[in-house]
Scaffold this active site. Structure first.
Site, short mmCIF file in Angstrom:
data_model
loop_
_atom_site.label_atom_id
_atom_site.label_comp_id
_atom_site.label_asym_id
_atom_site.label_seq_id
_atom_site.Cartn_x
_atom_site.Cartn_y
_atom_site.Cartn_z
N GLU A 26 -13.40 -5.43 -12.49
CA GLU A 26 -13.56 -3.80 -12.28
C GLU A 26 -13.98 -3.37 -13.79
OE1 GLU A 26 -9.63 -2.47 -11.01
OE2 GLU A 26 -10.25 -2.36 -9.17
N GLU A 51 -10.78 -5.36 -2.37
CA GLU A 51 -9.34 -5.37 -2.75
C GLU A 51 -8.84 -4.21 -1.78
OE1 GLU A 51 -7.94 -4.99 -6.57
OE2 GLU A 51 -9.46 -6.56 -7.36
C1 GLA Z 1 -7.31 -3.25 -9.55
C2 GLA Z 1 -7.56 -4.64 -9.94
C3 GLA Z 1 -6.43 -5.68 -9.39
C4 GLA Z 1 -5.04 -5.11 -9.35
C5 GLA Z 1 -5.16 -3.99 -8.22
C6 GLA Z 1 -3.88 -3.10 -8.20
O1 GLA Z 1 -8.03 -3.21 -8.19
O2 GLA Z 1 -8.92 -5.42 -9.61
O3 GLA Z 1 -6.34 -6.66 -10.31
O4 GLA Z 1 -4.68 -4.48 -10.67
O5 GLA Z 1 -5.97 -2.95 -8.86
O6 GLA Z 1 -4.15 -2.11 -7.20
#
Ligand code: GLA
Ligand code: ZN
Length: 680
Positions: free
Chosen positions: A156, A315
């Site tokens: 991210e 995710e």
């Molecule tokens: C993001 C991050 C993860 C985690 C999630 C929690 O997507 O990439 O490492 O922190 O949020 O929702």
């Protein structure tokens, strides 16, 4: 249209998620149990090493990769593939202690302290050197394992850095952009205003919050630079990986319509698009259908960055998250609906954050497939397991594509320029939200829509909506005109074509650069309404009246048919909505922010003119189509609370394995994937 299989090694769709064995190295029993439960849940991939730098290199130059190689092998032996991350998402403490330049500087010029994650100075040579070293060693230890199917770059990407190293790079970026000519920059940024001329590139500073934030061109260029610098950093990692493992695909996980980086620039370096989706289900401000349609929009943004292949849902939360305003549980059945919906929108994966809940620290209460209870005997686990079984039934859809005939233009440059402009009301500009509302109106008409940039090709589309296209780049007006000439249906709205790519206003009439000829109108003034103000649009064709909020332009008609006029205020009776035929197509202009029901009617008219099939769907039913090789997969989702019947559906339901002839009955929260033999 050919299938585009993302991972030939994997049999069918990917089902997996982030897995953090490094948190449980003193519990081999748990690591064994993980594999057993993963198999039970139909998991075939795990994302490893996202935040493992300190486990790999606990102090500078000391390395431990055995736990990782053991884990990759254990998973592989059990039919589970690895997506291996580069560990640059978070820095070990020793690194910041020894090399403080790796820590970011904020917009007041203050250096961060050590901590948290994803907050490095992307320009720092020392940081890059340390990353190069750890990636190279990671590859040396584990990189050639046949179980690894993809590189996941960092995590991210986001944020910005105002440190001296970044400022230096910003100046050289500007020098290159303006051909080393400071007068070119002065003109583009209109610096005689408030006596802001520069005489040397060295005088330029980023838009510090306690500094020069008043030049629109500077602000926009800083945002573009931040994307440029982040992409440069990302490419630095990618170059290392491509040399080490040629042919292994790379991705990085995006965050929705993240405002800080123009993802389309970054996407060019990636083999696949992946993103992290965390809708606030069951909230108190919208219906489930709206939450899902909202997410469909985000999927469309992602999908459209690489239209020739599926994207990845990298995710998602199987149960709940820990960072929403209120962290409500996903109600039974929602996980299934949400996951199948992602597939309908073009994903070939369903992946989670995270496999197992961490025991401590910041995300210890963030949902996971396996809870602190540690067993497979939980509601969430059972839902994941059931989905795992269903995903196997959907193997056939792998590699098929969404082929939209309508597009919506949304640009980061426009988002930034609208946000920064001093005018209108900061409370109601809502650029991205407005784009999204128009997307949702298309979805309600049963039409898939790509979300593209004004500089993307228009050839694949018959209908294009370009809401609030405030910043209009060179050549776009001409391409829009050709699009309409050749039979395209184009919609523009208030706030179109006010400024050029440097944010200088177009002279001689908005929408600028000749667009006022295409639409046959000139926008003379824009009125910003208070939240309780209303105006109306009266449509002469059907006698209905649309509701106007927030913005209303006063239009002068040059050569267009007036479809609706304002009903109130000093501009009552003046044109509000117009259309002009040009060649075989039409240029529609919506001069105000009008209610969605009436906006939807305009879109329906455009779709009908263009011969794009739309669907008569029951309320709260969403529809998407994927296709390839003469196959067509129709996805239906009932987000409503009542059973719904969709007529005109014929084919094989891949989930129930039953034939549907004519009417598809979907219970509340039901989903169906109907395979047919017609591709179009
Ligand atoms: C993001 C991050 C993860 C985690 C999630 C929690 O997507 O990439 O490492 O922190 O949020 O929702
Ligand atoms: Zn920096």
């Amino acid at each position: 249209m050919e299938r585009k299989i993302l991972f030939p090694q994997v049999d069918g769709l990917l089902h997996g998620g982030d897995y953090n064995p490094e948190q449980w190295l003193d519990r081999p029993d748990i690591l064994e149990e993980d594999v057993r439960m993963m198999k039970k849940a139909g998991i075939n991939s795990a994302t490893l090493g996202v935040f493992s730098w300190a486990a790999y290199e606990p102090s500078e130059g000391e390395y431990h990769f055995e736990w990782l190689t053991d884990c990759i092998e254990r998973l592989y032996q059990n039919g589970i593939y690895t997506i291996l991350a580069t560990p640059s998402g978070a820095r070990p403490a020793w690194l910041d202690q020894k090399y403080p330049e790796a820590m970011r500087v904020d917009s007041y010029g203050v250096r961060y302290h050590h901590g948290v994650r994803e907050n490095h100075c992307m320009s720092s040579p020392v940081f890059r050197e340390k990353v190069q070293n750890i990636i190279t060693r990671l590859h040396g230890a584990a990189g050639d394992h046949p179980g690894i199917i993809q590189w996941h770059i960092s995590n991210e990407f986001g944020g910005e850095c105002y440190c001296p190293l970044c400022v230096k790079r910003f100046r050289s970026y500007l020098k290159e952009k303006f051909d080393g000519d400071i007068e070119k920059l002065n003109h583009a940024w209109w610096t005689p205003f408030w006596s802001h001329q520069y005489s040397d590139f060295e005088q330029i500073e980023p838009p510090y919050q306690n500094g020069e934030y008043s030049i629109m061109g500077l602000k926009l260029e800083w945002r573009r630079f931040t994307t440029w610098n982040m992409t440069d950093y990302m490419n630095f990692e990618i170059d290392i990986l491509r040399k080490l493992t040629p042919g292994r695909p790379v991705t990085t996980n995006f965050m929705q319509l993240y405002n800080g980086l123009d993802y389309r620039v970054m996407a060019q370096s990636l083999d696949m698009i992946s993103w992290d989706s965390y809708p606030a289900f069951h909230n108190d401000y919208e219906s489930l259908a709206d939450t899902m349609a909202h997410n469909a929009f985000d999927h469309a943004v992602m999908r459209s960055m690489k239209k020739d292949r599926p994207f990845m849902l990298m995710e998602s939360a199987p149960g709940l998250v820990n960072w929403h305003r209120f962290n409500k549980l996903k109600r039974p059945g929602i996980h299934r609906l949400f996951s199948l919906h992602a597939l309908g929108c073009g994903s070939d994966t369903v992946q989670y954050f995270q496999w197992r809940k961490s025991r401590g620290s910041y995300e210890q209460f963030h949902g996971a497939v396996v809870d602190h209870l540690g067993t497979d005997d939980t509601r969430v686990f059972r839902e994941v397991e059931k989905l795992g079984e269903e995903l196997k039934k959907l193997k056939a859809i792998s590699g098929s594509l969404v082929k939209a005939k309508a597009a919506l233009i949304l640009d980061w440059d426009v988002m930034w320029a609208v946000e920064d402009m001093r005018g209108l009301s900061d409370e109601t500009k809502r650029y991205a939200e407005t784009c999204e509302e128009i997307y949702r109106a298309f979805v309600r008409l049963g039409v898939d829509v790509d979300v593209i940039s004004q500089t993307d090709p228009f050839d694949d589309y018959r209908v294009i909506a370009a809401p609030m296209l405030y910043l209009l780049k060179e050549g776009v007006a001409e391409r829009m005109s050709d699009f309409v000439e050749r039979g395209g249906e184009l919609l523009a709205t208030y706030l179109t074509g006010y400024v050029d790519a440097d944010t200088l206003c177009y002279l001689n009439g908005f929408p600028g650069d000749g667009l006022n000829d295409l639409f046959g109108i000139v926008s003379e003034e824009i009125d910003t309404l208070y939240p309780t103000d209303r105006n109306g649009v009266s449509f002469s064709d059907d006698g209905t009246e649309g509701e106007v909020r927030d913005y209303a332009e006063r239009l002068r008609v040059k050569d267009a048919r007036v479809l609706g006029v304002y009903t109130r205020d000093f501009y009552a009776g003046e044109p509000a909505v117009t259309v002009r035929q040009k060649g075989r197509g039409h240029a529609w202009y919506l001069g105000c922010r009008m209610d969605m029901a009436h906006t939807k009617e305009l879109l329906a008219g455009m779709l009908d003119n263009a011969g794009v099939e739309r669907k008569d769907l029951p309320p709260d039913v969403e529809f998407h189509v994927r296709a390839c090789d003469g196959h067509r997969y129709e996805f239906y989702f009932n987000m409503g609370t009542e059973t719904a019947a969709v007529h005109g559906v014929t084919g094989q339901d891949l989930l129930t394995e039953k034939t549907v002839e004519g009417t598809l009955v979907l219970e509340s929260m039901g989903a169906a994937v109907i395979a047919t033999e017609r591709e179009e």
